[in-house]
Scaffold this active site. Structure first.
Site, PDB file in Angstrom:
ATOM      1  N   HIS A 122      -4.576 -17.740  33.717  1.00  0.00           N
ATOM      2  CA  HIS A 122      -4.167 -16.468  33.121  1.00  0.00           C
ATOM      3  C   HIS A 122      -3.598 -15.484  34.146  1.00  0.00           C
ATOM      4  O   HIS A 122      -2.845 -14.587  33.769  1.00  0.00           O
ATOM      5  CB  HIS A 122      -5.351 -15.807  32.407  1.00  0.00           C
ATOM      6  CG  HIS A 122      -5.710 -16.460  31.113  1.00  0.00           C
ATOM      7  ND1 HIS A 122      -6.536 -17.560  31.039  1.00  0.00           N
ATOM      8  CD2 HIS A 122      -5.351 -16.172  29.838  1.00  0.00           C
ATOM      9  CE1 HIS A 122      -6.671 -17.918  29.773  1.00  0.00           C
ATOM     10  NE2 HIS A 122      -5.956 -17.109  29.026  1.00  0.00           N
ATOM     11  N   GLY A 123      -3.954 -15.631  35.399  1.00  0.00           N
ATOM     12  CA  GLY A 123      -3.408 -14.699  36.380  1.00  0.00           C
ATOM     13  C   GLY A 123      -4.001 -14.898  37.763  1.00  0.00           C
ATOM     14  O   GLY A 123      -5.064 -15.509  37.932  1.00  0.00           O
TER      15      GLY A 123
END
Length: 492
Positions: free
Chosen positions: A339-340
């Site tokens: 996700h990041g």
């Protein structure tokens, strides 16, 4: 080009009109005319590629090069994998593909994160902040790289034959409704549709329109209003009272669901109008009575990808409890990092992995009661646990996350949210609860709802009534929408 913008509405209407005009005007496929059949299909595929690349180019047309490069490499590598006679050669081409896709993903999404942490550990600087700041994160890179990886791996395992036409493979990666934020589609489900998309007469127009309107309602009326609450609280967690922190946390839980599932609904509806089916990505996840169930209802396409291409290759649950627990935590940590580039996402993933391990451990020892009367309590506990972990997902850094969690459980005086924002949360919560109640009673999967709408589509009276309701709904969505905000998952 955001889905909830007037520009997208114009782009989509023109693209759809031209698409169906082309399908009607181009010569029909006939068995006796193979060349005509091939050319017609090629023209339609090329048209969809053009509008998809135009759509993607609105963010940054330079990064079209990355998308096309990954498509070129994996298209030809998959053919090499399939043609190789030895396992050694097949593995060589597979690793070449993985190195290319993951290398691009690592550089653009995790380069600065890796450089900063390496500098802390070793004292060696890998590029300064100015160097990394010039590389913007390509929109949707996590989604289309995962799709391309799954294609090559499926060919490697003999589950799929390589695609013969590069144009079809490029469309598989670039199809604009799901290009930016999913759902992650598999080549096995999408490539056959390119060869034979639904005819206009078979397109479930009512169902597709319903999905689009539902998606806009979730995003513009619910998610964007809830964002006003969560954005204010998460921007100033130290100044907020405990009550405001709890409201901010629950607001974000509802916001991210409405935002992401709203995007998916719009993507599914838009794809259907073009004659393509996308997989269902959400199934009322906050009604889950456990964490394993939650991950069969939330971001279903990512859960399936992680299970098939990470969890099972690591051994799944075939090597005993200890290795199963290790695999669960490792896969969820990687899912969090997907996700990041932040330790917050890693901790979020580790949290979910730990909850899955505890649920499995307690379940094996019959320490979790299975009585149906306890299901409402289990639903509440699951939602509360998931919401607490969203704090790591939403906060800027670990320090803010820990301060936020401390403020939740240690009674804290501070700023109280304005009454107007508190009531926004209440209204959105009630609307969402009512929607879940109806959904749980009437249908639990999109297939059930699709069947109902097909019945309506065959009745002229019901069709006219639906058109009236659709127009009225669109007017109400516009009237009660909040200030437009980007979709949450556009940055992933």
């Amino acid at each position: 080009m955001l889905f909830n913008s007037a520009l997208f509405g114009l782009f989509f209407a023109i693209s759809l009109l031209v698409w169906h005009t082309l399908r009607i005007s181009l010569p029909k496929n006939r068995q006796e005319d193979v060349n005509r059949c091939h050319n017609r299909g090629l023209y339609l595929v090329v048209y969809l590629i053009i509008i998809s690349l135009i759509f993607y180019g609105f963010w940054n047309y330079y990064y079209l090069i990355l998308l096309i490069w990954i498509a070129i490499v994996d298209f030809f590598v998959a053919r090499k994998v399939f043609a190789s006679r030895t396992n050694r050669n097949r593995r060589y081409w597979l690793f070449l593909s993985l190195g290319n896709s993951l290398g691009i993903l690592l550089f653009f999404k995790y380069g600065q994160f890796i450089a900063e942490n390496w500098s802390i550990i070793s004292g060696i600087t890998l590029g300064n902040a100015q160097f990394w700041s010039q590389w913007l994160l390509p929109v949707g890179i996590s989604f289309y790289t995962f799709q391309s990886i799954s294609y090559v791996v499926d060919v490697y395992h003999g589950e799929l034959q390589p695609e013969k036409r590069f144009s079809s493979y490029l469309l598989f990666l670039s199809f604009f409704p799901q290009l930016v934020a999913g759902p992650i589609v598999t080549a096995k489900s999408f490539l056959p549709q390119i060869r034979r998309p639904l005819d206009f007469s078979r397109v479930p127009i009512l169902f597709a329109t319903f999905l689009i309107l539902l998606g806009f309602f979730k995003k513009m009326v619910l998610a964007d209003h809830l964002a006003e609450v969560s954005d204010l609280v998460f921007a100033h967690p130290l100044e907020m009272s405990s009550r405001s922190l709890w409201l901010g946390m629950f607001s974000y839980s509802l916001q991210i669901y409405c935002d992401f599932s709203g995007y998916t609904d719009i993507a599914q509806g838009a794809a259907l109008l073009f004659g393509f089916r996308l997989p269902e990505n959400f199934r009322m996840p906050y009604l889950s009575s456990g964490f394993s169930e939650f991950w069969t209802r939330w971001h279903i396409s990512l859960s399936h990808w992680l299970k098939k291409y990470l969890y099972i290759p690591l051994g799944g649950n075939r090597m005993g409890s200890l290795f199963t627990y290790r695999n669960l935590i490792l896969v969820m940590a990687i899912g969090g990092l997907w996700h990041g580039a932040s330790w917050n996402f890693v901790f979020w993933g580790l949290g979910h992995g730990s909850l899955l391990v505890m649920e499995r451990w307690f379940g094996k020892r019959s320490l979790i009661p299975q009585a149906s009367s306890l299901k409402p309590l289990k639903v509440v506990l699951t939602f509360l646990s998931v919401s607490l972990l969203w704090v790591f997902f939403r906060s800027v850094n670990l320090e803010d996350s820990l301060c936020y969690l401390q403020g939740l459980f240690a009674k804290k005086e501070g700023f109280f949210l304005p009454y107007r924002l508190e009531m926004k949360f209440v209204y959105c919560f009630l609307l969402l609860s009512f929607g879940h109640f109806l959904g749980n009673k009437i249908f639990k999967e999109n297939k059930q709802l699709l069947k109902r709408f097909k019945e309506y589509q065959n009745s002229l009276g019901k069709l006219a009534f639906f058109a009236f309701v659709a127009v009225l709904s669109l007017v109400l969505i516009v009237l009660y929408s909040a200030e437009s905000k980007p979709f949450v998952y556009f940055v992933f």
